[in-house]
Design a protein around this motif. Sequence first.
Motif, short mmCIF file in Angstrom:
data_model
loop_
_atom_site.label_atom_id
_atom_site.label_comp_id
_atom_site.label_asym_id
_atom_site.label_seq_id
_atom_site.Cartn_x
_atom_site.Cartn_y
_atom_site.Cartn_z
N UNK A 1 0.87 -1.17 -0.09
CA UNK A 1 0.12 -0.03 0.04
C UNK A 1 0.98 1.18 0.08
N UNK A 2 0.82 2.01 -1.01
CA UNK A 2 1.64 3.49 -1.11
C UNK A 2 0.77 4.47 -0.83
N UNK A 3 1.19 5.46 -0.10
CA UNK A 3 0.51 6.76 0.13
C UNK A 3 0.87 7.66 -0.92
N UNK A 4 -0.01 8.52 -1.31
CA UNK A 4 0.44 9.66 -2.23
C UNK A 4 0.71 10.83 -0.96
N UNK A 5 1.58 11.79 -1.58
CA UNK A 5 1.74 12.93 -0.81
C UNK A 5 0.66 13.68 0.04
N UNK A 6 -0.56 13.69 -0.92
CA UNK A 6 -1.65 14.58 -0.18
C UNK A 6 -2.40 13.60 0.57
N UNK A 7 -2.35 12.25 0.53
CA UNK A 7 -2.98 11.40 1.66
C UNK A 7 -2.09 11.46 2.80
N UNK A 8 -0.77 11.42 2.81
CA UNK A 8 0.14 11.58 3.69
C UNK A 8 -0.10 12.87 4.67
N UNK A 9 -0.24 13.86 3.86
CA UNK A 9 -0.56 14.99 4.46
C UNK A 9 -1.96 15.23 5.17
N UNK A 10 -2.84 14.49 4.70
CA UNK A 10 -4.25 14.27 5.43
C UNK A 10 -4.08 13.59 6.60
N UNK A 11 -3.34 12.65 6.58
CA UNK A 11 -3.34 11.64 7.58
C UNK A 11 -2.69 12.50 8.64
N UNK A 12 -1.51 13.16 8.43
CA UNK A 12 -0.82 13.89 9.39
C UNK A 12 -1.74 15.00 9.91
N UNK A 13 -2.31 15.66 9.17
CA UNK A 13 -3.33 16.82 9.37
C UNK A 13 -4.41 16.21 10.67
N UNK A 14 -4.99 15.21 10.18
CA UNK A 14 -5.96 14.51 11.19
C UNK A 14 -5.49 14.02 12.48
N UNK A 15 -4.13 13.48 12.47
CA UNK A 15 -3.78 13.30 13.53
C UNK A 15 -3.28 14.30 14.57
N UNK A 21 -7.36 18.44 19.90
CA UNK A 21 -8.59 17.79 20.64
C UNK A 21 -8.29 17.26 22.00
N UNK A 22 -7.34 16.04 22.22
CA UNK A 22 -7.14 15.58 23.35
C UNK A 22 -6.60 16.43 24.23
N UNK A 23 -5.81 17.49 23.98
CA UNK A 23 -5.11 18.29 24.82
C UNK A 23 -6.16 19.47 25.40
N UNK A 24 -7.17 19.84 24.62
CA UNK A 24 -8.07 20.70 24.85
C UNK A 24 -9.05 19.88 25.70
N UNK A 25 -9.61 18.66 25.54
CA UNK A 25 -10.55 18.10 26.61
C UNK A 25 -9.77 17.69 27.90
N UNK A 26 -8.53 17.33 27.85
CA UNK A 26 -7.84 17.39 29.04
C UNK A 26 -7.89 18.72 29.96
N UNK A 27 -7.53 19.76 29.28
CA UNK A 27 -7.72 20.90 30.02
C UNK A 27 -8.84 21.51 30.51
N UNK A 28 -9.96 20.95 29.79
CA UNK A 28 -11.21 21.56 30.22
C UNK A 28 -11.73 20.46 31.46
N UNK A 29 -11.51 19.41 31.32
CA UNK A 29 -11.79 18.36 32.40
C UNK A 29 -10.97 18.58 33.77
N UNK A 30 -9.72 19.13 33.58
CA UNK A 30 -8.99 19.72 34.78
C UNK A 30 -9.65 20.76 35.38
N UNK A 31 -10.09 21.93 34.55
CA UNK A 31 -10.49 22.89 35.02
C UNK A 31 -11.89 22.74 35.54
#
Length: 67
Positions: A1-15, A21-31
């Motif tokens: 399975x080969x990923x094209x450059x735009x697919x790689x960019x989309x995957x990195x952006x999604x991550x 989102x995880x950091x924001x949720x953690x901060x909200x729960x701590x507050x």
Amino acid sequence: MNLEPHQTFQLVSLLAVLGLFCFSLRDKMNYARWFKRWEAERKARRDAELAAEARANGDEPKTGPWD
């Protein structure tokens, strides 16, 4: 399975968005946890002040649900 450059960019952006989102949720729960603890401590201090005032006036502190 080969990923094209735009697919790689989309995957990195999604991550990256997921990480933000995880950091924001953690901060909200701590507050929320901090705020609940602060409210409980404030109520305890206020109740202690009212009890001290009642003792100074010679009244019994009101502690039951019937007061």
